[in-house]
Motif scaffolding. Sequence first.
Motif, PDB file in Angstrom:
ATOM      1  N   GLN A 120       0.838  -1.207   0.000  1.00  0.00           N
ATOM      2  CA  GLN A 120       0.000   0.000   0.000  1.00  0.00           C
ATOM      3  C   GLN A 120       0.871   1.255   0.000  1.00  0.00           C
TER       4      GLN A 120
ATOM      5  N   TRP B 175      -4.669   2.611  -4.562  1.00  0.00           N
ATOM      6  CA  TRP B 175      -4.885   1.448  -3.685  1.00  0.00           C
ATOM      7  C   TRP B 175      -6.352   1.084  -3.583  1.00  0.00           C
ATOM      8  N   ASP B 176      -7.199   2.111  -3.423  1.00  0.00           N
ATOM      9  CA  ASP B 176      -8.626   1.845  -3.243  1.00  0.00           C
ATOM     10  C   ASP B 176      -9.347   1.576  -4.553  1.00  0.00           C
TER      11      ASP B 176
END
Lengths: 213, 213
Positions: free
Chosen positions: A126, A137-138
Amino acid sequence: MSTLLSPTERTRVRRIRERARSDRADLYAVLDEGVVCHLGVVVDGTPRVIPTAYGRSGDTLYLHGSTGAASLRSGAAQEVCVTVTHLDGIVVARSLFHHSLNYRSAVVYGTPRALTDPADKLTALQAITEHLVPGQWDALRPPSPKELAATALLALPLDEASVKIRQGPPTDEEEDYALPVWAGVLPVRQAFGAPEPDPRLRPGVPVPPHLTR
Amino acid sequence: MSTLLSPTERTRVRRIRERARSDRADLYAVLDEGVVCHLGVVVDGTPRVIPTAYGRSGDTLYLHGSTGAASLRSGAAQEVCVTVTHLDGIVVARSLFHHSLNYRSAVVYGTPRALTDPADKLTALQAITEHLVPGQWDALRPPSPKELAATALLALPLDEASVKIRQGPPTDEEEDYALPVWAGVLPVRQAFGAPEPDPRLRPGVPVPPHLTR
């Protein structure tokens, strides 16, 4: 951890001391703005320097270890040196001797830990992902267990580091300032271009806002 | 010298072999386009990686040695590793696992020679100057004997080197291509800005044409 970088024998800047910075915030700034670091390891007694991706979380630097030496992947404790350099300009002086570079660089020494715990590896991934592509990341599916197992990651504490910064015009010999010679700085910067879609991109998928920073 | 880079045990590219280049012209191209190299040395058994300026003439790489370790300046024979990296893009894939960087990098191994002969030092200085600022060598007064004596220079033969290049879009898992996720490349390049004159520049001195490349 102290907000100051406490110099050790090898991080004390000896040459041109006014370029040294001792504030931890300077270290974070140099590291956070970089994309690639140069990882130095010793292999069979000789140095090896490899470019690789990295990320930072607090006082830990995370590195992609797959590009490192086999001895790092094996998890054997071994000291490394990680250097991040930003070139800001070519300093054009009135004499060859005083030509220089404007730059910001951070040099970190330490013994990295090869991460094995999946949760630790996710934390490292991350940090590296958000460092390279903030917001990414999301936006993506999580790594599969197989992918995570195939990813070698190292954690290096930011315990021993030095920061050097040179900015501004040349410093010439006093008598040379009278010469009718141009002097100054040729500024250099790293620039991002417009995102280039993958030829296999599904039709109608727009560039997400976090990629057009 | 052969036009091919003959791989040695440590320059043979093991990981993702299709990124390796074996043509000496590729080595020259990567070196010639760079401004800063990362010089790796071993000091007291541990690695040290320092950014420094360099130049090339034929099959010799010249380095400013003053930024190196004391052991290099002393002229003691010691192996070094010199790495030049160009970041060309951030490769945005449909999974975290396949994120990557587009880059060109050259890694050179060897034992540099500390130059002591003034003629050799001038050759090295000219190569480094013309590398940083083409055309500048002829525009300036020659270095004084004192300046030349104060300049530490190293010559490294381009005998053992590897070149790695990654370009192009991501390579994703076949099943991920169906995802409605943006993928492609965020291109990165190094750009020069307009020359910034020294505040102490003599009035009326124009920027010479060789500085506005």
